[in-house]
Design a protein around this motif. Structure first.
Motif, short mmCIF file in Angstrom:
data_model
loop_
_atom_site.label_atom_id
_atom_site.label_comp_id
_atom_site.label_asym_id
_atom_site.label_seq_id
_atom_site.Cartn_x
_atom_site.Cartn_y
_atom_site.Cartn_z
N ALA A 111 -1.50 56.22 4.37
CA ALA A 111 -0.76 56.46 3.43
C ALA A 111 0.45 56.75 3.73
O ALA A 111 1.39 56.32 3.03
CB ALA A 111 -1.59 57.25 2.55
N GLU A 112 0.66 57.67 4.41
CA GLU A 112 2.09 58.26 4.68
C GLU A 112 2.73 57.05 5.39
O GLU A 112 4.10 56.90 5.00
CB GLU A 112 1.78 59.54 5.75
CG GLU A 112 1.32 60.75 4.84
CD GLU A 112 2.13 60.99 4.04
OE1 GLU A 112 3.39 60.91 3.82
OE2 GLU A 112 1.74 61.92 2.95
N ARG A 113 2.29 56.41 6.24
CA ARG A 113 2.95 55.28 6.90
C ARG A 113 3.52 54.34 5.57
O ARG A 113 4.66 53.81 5.68
CB ARG A 113 2.41 54.73 7.88
CG ARG A 113 2.36 55.42 9.38
CD ARG A 113 1.52 54.71 10.29
NE ARG A 113 1.07 55.51 11.38
CZ ARG A 113 0.47 55.19 12.53
NH1 ARG A 113 -0.24 54.06 12.48
NH2 ARG A 113 0.21 55.92 13.72
N SER A 114 2.58 54.08 5.07
CA SER A 114 2.83 52.91 3.84
C SER A 114 3.67 53.36 2.81
O SER A 114 4.85 52.72 2.81
CB SER A 114 1.57 52.57 3.16
OG SER A 114 0.62 52.13 4.07
N LEU A 115 3.90 54.86 2.60
CA LEU A 115 4.76 55.31 1.35
C LEU A 115 6.10 55.20 2.09
O LEU A 115 7.21 55.09 1.50
CB LEU A 115 4.40 56.74 1.13
CG LEU A 115 3.22 56.68 0.15
CD1 LEU A 115 2.65 58.15 -0.20
CD2 LEU A 115 3.59 56.05 -1.13
N ALA A 116 6.44 55.62 3.46
CA ALA A 116 7.28 55.65 4.25
C ALA A 116 8.22 54.16 3.98
O ALA A 116 9.23 54.09 3.88
CB ALA A 116 7.58 56.13 5.66
N ILE A 117 7.53 53.16 4.62
CA ILE A 117 8.07 51.89 4.39
C ILE A 117 8.46 51.50 3.09
O ILE A 117 9.46 51.02 2.58
CB ILE A 117 7.07 50.95 4.93
CG1 ILE A 117 6.76 51.05 6.42
CG2 ILE A 117 7.54 49.44 4.67
CD1 ILE A 117 5.50 50.16 6.97
N ILE A 118 7.41 51.98 2.07
CA ILE A 118 7.82 51.54 0.56
C ILE A 118 9.01 52.06 0.25
O ILE A 118 9.98 51.50 -0.64
CB ILE A 118 6.66 51.86 -0.34
CG1 ILE A 118 5.61 50.93 -0.01
CG2 ILE A 118 6.85 51.74 -1.54
CD1 ILE A 118 4.10 51.48 -0.46
N ARG A 119 9.33 53.59 0.34
CA ARG A 119 10.43 54.20 -0.23
C ARG A 119 11.81 53.73 0.48
O ARG A 119 12.84 53.66 -0.21
CB ARG A 119 10.35 55.66 0.18
CG ARG A 119 9.11 56.33 -0.68
CD ARG A 119 8.59 57.63 -0.22
NE ARG A 119 7.52 57.99 -1.08
CZ ARG A 119 6.68 59.18 -0.51
NH1 ARG A 119 6.89 59.72 0.36
NH2 ARG A 119 5.89 59.71 -1.47
N ARG A 120 11.65 53.44 1.69
CA ARG A 120 12.65 52.95 2.37
C ARG A 120 13.29 51.76 1.92
O ARG A 120 14.37 51.47 1.76
CB ARG A 120 12.53 52.66 4.08
CG ARG A 120 13.76 52.36 4.74
CD ARG A 120 13.34 52.03 6.06
NE ARG A 120 12.26 51.02 6.19
CZ ARG A 120 12.72 49.82 6.37
NH1 ARG A 120 13.96 49.35 6.14
NH2 ARG A 120 11.73 48.59 6.39
N GLU B 51 -1.60 56.30 -5.61
CA GLU B 51 -0.23 56.58 -5.44
C GLU B 51 0.40 55.41 -4.53
O GLU B 51 1.52 54.87 -4.82
CB GLU B 51 0.12 57.82 -4.65
CG GLU B 51 1.39 58.31 -4.48
CD GLU B 51 1.58 59.48 -3.79
OE1 GLU B 51 2.89 59.92 -3.82
OE2 GLU B 51 0.81 60.04 -3.42
N VAL B 52 -0.28 55.04 -3.41
CA VAL B 52 0.33 53.98 -2.48
C VAL B 52 0.48 52.49 -3.59
O VAL B 52 1.52 51.81 -3.21
CB VAL B 52 -0.45 53.75 -1.21
CG1 VAL B 52 0.01 52.47 -0.51
CG2 VAL B 52 -0.34 54.87 -0.52
N LEU B 53 -0.62 52.20 -4.11
CA LEU B 53 -0.87 51.00 -4.94
C LEU B 53 0.47 51.21 -5.92
O LEU B 53 1.03 49.82 -6.17
CB LEU B 53 -2.14 50.75 -5.48
CG LEU B 53 -3.18 50.33 -4.27
CD1 LEU B 53 -4.40 50.46 -5.18
CD2 LEU B 53 -2.98 49.07 -3.99
N ARG B 54 0.54 52.34 -6.44
CA ARG B 54 1.73 52.35 -7.81
C ARG B 54 3.02 52.05 -7.15
O ARG B 54 3.86 51.38 -7.78
CB ARG B 54 1.42 53.77 -8.40
CG ARG B 54 2.39 53.71 -9.52
CD ARG B 54 1.93 55.11 -10.29
NE ARG B 54 2.34 56.43 -9.32
CZ ARG B 54 1.29 56.95 -9.10
NH1 ARG B 54 -0.07 56.70 -9.33
NH2 ARG B 54 1.31 57.98 -8.52
#
Length: 836
Positions: A72-81, A188-191
């Protein structure tokens, strides 16, 4: 591993500044495995996969429960970038502002009063207008390329987000008993993924809208170019028509009174506007041009300083130092000459200004080098271009222009006539390009007369095109002469330098290398000049169109279809390959492989040459557009021909390969084949050339050299044994003879001490004591010469020592007879007449 995880790892490694180093053995193994997979038939690979096996993609598998929080942390890092990357408005706004500026320039050009009515424009203005539209097109193409590259990046990032969304949905369905915190992280990741996809979609729509606008502008520019091409074509069609009344009638007709001051003012205003546009539209190219000028100036200053330090041993070196004594002027000339390479879409006025700068700097550079007559000819050429340039600043068509062009035609005729007379400066230049130059000047003089008559009779456009073409041709020919002189002098400096003298090909073949290099330079200069002349005479586009149609017209011969262009491409490729292979063979044999044995050097260069020819043949086939299936048929027919009709040729070819690799003899070896004896001059794959000692060059098939006995006198050793027979009279002491011979031969420098000289008393002859003398010389070539020297020296030594060289002796016994014992025979009358 899914694509987004590979992307994440690449991002993390790049962020930490780490480098991924793969061992060399792994690279080699990977290459071998890839190569094997390429060679394996596709059907074989498919046969190894069971038909009932269903592969499960990795993105269809859920994340492991233990790594939910980490993923989840890895995915959120990619999404935010990605959200930060595409949430910036400046990315699209920057291209939008650029497009707005280009559109403003397009509108300014579209409503420019000079270009509003295309049918009233001259060829000069139509050409300038087309260059401006081409400039706008290149700018829009550059902008479109940036937008397309960003669109590709958007597509790749969208795929990453979609894979993330799909994987997290699979994970959400797979695990129903996750803790509350883990379930919260999933949502949160899906959102955030949905939010990022929405941002990318909005950005993609803006990008597509910008791309659509750019495409519309490009279509509009293409339509304008088509209209300009139609008017240019119509202008060309009017060249051979009478578009003005005869000059004597035009002079009688009333004309509008022109205010000279207003004409000059408007012309200067237009020139100023052209310069301002040039400065604004070519900022980047101007910087590149200035950088090129700086580098050229640095190189020429360095060359000048090096020449000042050298001591000159001949007049040619002094001339080279004088030529490069003005590096600043030469740098200006060089960069002004190649102005078109820096500003391909510049107006004609800009090109003419740079040509004028190049001509003036050329005159300054050659002021102290040329004699007075040659420098005067250069000034006449510059004057013609100055008058032409000054006239082109006033772009108003009137009777004054006809008179001006009429005067220019007279000036060109006088100039050409002066250049052709016996005392002209061209007659005193010893250069291979001077005879064709005089021929072209003759043609130019004829064209100047045609321009005069055309102007008189009302064919004004024809006269204008001819005069413009002649002045451009004369000016560019003069500038090219200076450029060729610059390059030739630089090549001569290289030949005089230590670096040049260290090269074997320059040290051993200076004249040949200079001749070939200068020939290539002259050919390229002539080609460049011809292209320039075709542009100035408005012939380049129609000639290229005609040539293209002629070369691309298909020719049908039975079931085979080809065109002339493919045939020319095939033969030109073969010709260039053969020339290149000979040069590579020469370069390997005389420069790069000089430190290895001569035979190995010859073999390597020969194999490299024929390998290059084989590659060139394949490239020629590709250039000719021959399909591979047809090539297979050709090779099959060739194989049958080799089996039946080409047996001797194939035998010689394979024998040549055997000789090249086995090396029973080499170039410059002295061999003997049957009754043929001589030096090997050339080794080929089909035949070899042997030069006999009588001077004849015999071409011997390689199969004959392989299948017959060959005596090589210089295979492993160039020494040769020389044998001399000599006889002395009976009664001479043999030891005295030995001593005299030994002392005589020891004084001959060509005779080797090892092996030692051998003297044998061979036999008791009928008239003499026969001695056999054997000695060795260092080279086969000097054997006969040394034998001659030894023979002469022995003759002198024997005379001095009192030794008589024997000669055949016979005892004659005379018996007396009576007269009656001799029969009296009468001689017939016919025989008596013959004897008389």
């Amino acid at each position: 591993m899914p694509n987004w995880e590979v992307y994440l790892r690449h991002y993390q490694v790049k962020k930490r500044g780490e480098r991924c180093i793969i061992p060399k053995c792994s690279c080699i193994l990977l290459f071998l495995i890839s190569f094997c997979f390429v060679l394996l038939p596709i059907k074989t690979v498919r046969a190894q996969i069971p038909q009932d096996t269903i592969a499960i993609a990795e993105e269809d598998l859920p994340y492991p429960k233990a790594s939910i929080f980490l993923e989840a942390e890895r995915s959120l890092a990619i999404i935010r970038r990605l959200i930060i990357k595409y949430d910036k408005k400046t990315l699209v706004e920057q291209e939008t502002d650029e497009l707005k500026k280009i559109r403003e320039q397009i509108e300014e050009t579209r409503y420019d009063p000079r270009y509003t009515i295309l049918s009233h424009n001259t060829m000069r203005r139509l050409t300038d207008l087309k260059r401006r539209w081409n400039f706008f097109r290149s700018e829009l193409k550059r902008l479109e390329s940036k937008v397309l590259n960003r669109y590709i990046g958007i597509e790749e990032d969208s795929e990453i987000l979609e894979e993330l969304q799909h994987r997290w949905k699979v994970t959400q369905k797979a695990y129903k008993d996750l803790p509350v915190e883990a379930r919260t992280r999933e949502r949160e990741v899906l959102r955030e993924v949905s939010k990022a996809i929405k941002v990318l979609n909005n950005f993609s729509l803006e990008n597509l809208s910008l791309q659509s606008e750019i495409t519309g502008d490009l279509i509009d520019i293409e339509e304008n170019n088509q209209r300009i091409d139609e008017y240019i074509k119509a202008y060309r069609n009017q060249i051979l028509t009478q578009n003005e009344p005869p000059l004597w009638k035009a002079l009688r007709e009333p004309t509008d009174t022109l205010n000279t001051k207003e004409v000059i003012k408007e012309s200067l205003k237009e020139t100023k506007l052209t310069l301002e546009r040039f400065k604004i539209e070519n900022k980047k190219n101007i910087n590149i041009h200035l950088l090129s000028f700086g580098l050229t100036l640095f190189f020429l200053v360095y060359l000048f300083l090096r020449l000042r330090k050298q001591k000159f041993t001949n007049k040619e070196q002094e001339y080279l130092a004088a030529f490069y004594s003005k590096p600043f002027v030469l740098a200006i000339y060089f960069n002004a000459f190649f102005v078109y390479r820096f500003y391909p879409q510049a107006a004609t006025t800009i090109n003419e200004i740079f040509i004028l700068i190049a001509l003036f700097t050329m005159a300054i550079a050659l002021y102290h080098i040329l004699d007075q007559t040659k420098f005067r000819a250069l000034l006449y050429v510059i004057s013609a271009f100055v008058f032409f340039f000054a006239h082109n600043l006033f772009l108003i068509i009137s009777i004054v222009h006809r008179i001006y062009y009429f005067s220019l035609a007279i000036y060109l005729f006088i100039l050409f006539r002066w250049l052709l007379k016996r005392g002209s400066p061209l007659r005193f230049i010893d250069h291979p390009i001077i005879p064709p130059t005089l021929f072209l000047i003759n043609i130019g003089m004829i064209f100047s007369v045609v321009a005069l008559l055309a102007n008189l009779l009302g064919f004004y456009l024809l006269s204008r095109v001819i005069v413009s073409g002649l002045i451009y041709s004369l000016s560019m020919g003069t500038l090219l002469f200076m450029l060729v002189l610059m390059i030739r002098n630089f090549v001569s400096i290289i030949f005089f330098s230590k670096t040049g003298r260290a090269l074997h090909i320059i040290k051993n073949f200076p004249d040949l290398m200079k001749k070939r290099i200068f020939a290539v330079i002259n050919i390229l200069a002539v080609i460049y000049w011809l292209i320039t002349v075709s542009y100035s005479l408005v012939l380049y586009d129609p000639v290229m169109t005609i040539l293209k149609e002629a070369l691309e017209t298909p020719i049908q011969m039975g079931t085979v279809e080809f065109n002339v262009g493919n045939l020319i491409s095939f033969f030109v490729t073969i010709w260039v390959t053969i020339l290149l292979s000979k040069f590579i063979q020469f370069l390997l044999a005389e420069e790069f492989l000089v430190d290895i044995p001569f035979g190995v050097r010859t073999t390597v260069s020969l194999v490299a040459s024929y390998s290059l020819i084989a590659i060139g043949f394949l490239l020629a086939i590709a250039a000719a557009g021959i399909e591979l299936d047809k090539l297979t048929i050709i090779f099959g027919a060739l194989g049958v021909g080799i089996g039946f009709g080409f047996q001797n040729i194939s035998n010689n070819l394979f024998s040549g390969m055997i000789l090249a690799f086995e090396r029973p003899f080499q170039v410059a070896d002295i061999i003997e084949v049957g009754e043929l004896k001589g030096r090997v001059k050339k080794l080929g794959f089909r035949s070899s050339v042997i030069r006999t000692f009588d001077g004849a060059e015999v071409i011997v098939p390689n199969a004959h050299l392989v299948s017959n006995e060959v005596i090589n006198w210089t295979l492993s050793d160039h020494r040769r044994r020389v044998e001399i027979f000599i006889g002395v009279s009976y009664g001479t002491e043999p030891e005295k003879v030995r001593k005299t011979i030994t002392q005589t031969l020891s004084q001959v420098e060509a005779i080797l001490e090892d092996p030692p000289i051998r003297i044998y008393m061979d036999e008791f002859g009928q008239n003499a004591l026969r001695f056999r003398i054997r000695f060795w010389v260092s080279r086969f070539e000097i054997g006969l010469k040394t034998k001659d020297a030894v023979t002469v020296a022995l003759n002198k030594a024997f005379k001095k020592a009192g030794i008589v060289i024997a000669f055949p002796q016979r005892d004659i016994h005379i018996r007396s007879v009576k007269k009656g014992d001799i029969p009296d025979k009468k001689i017939p009358p016919d025989q008596n007449n013959e004897n008389s």
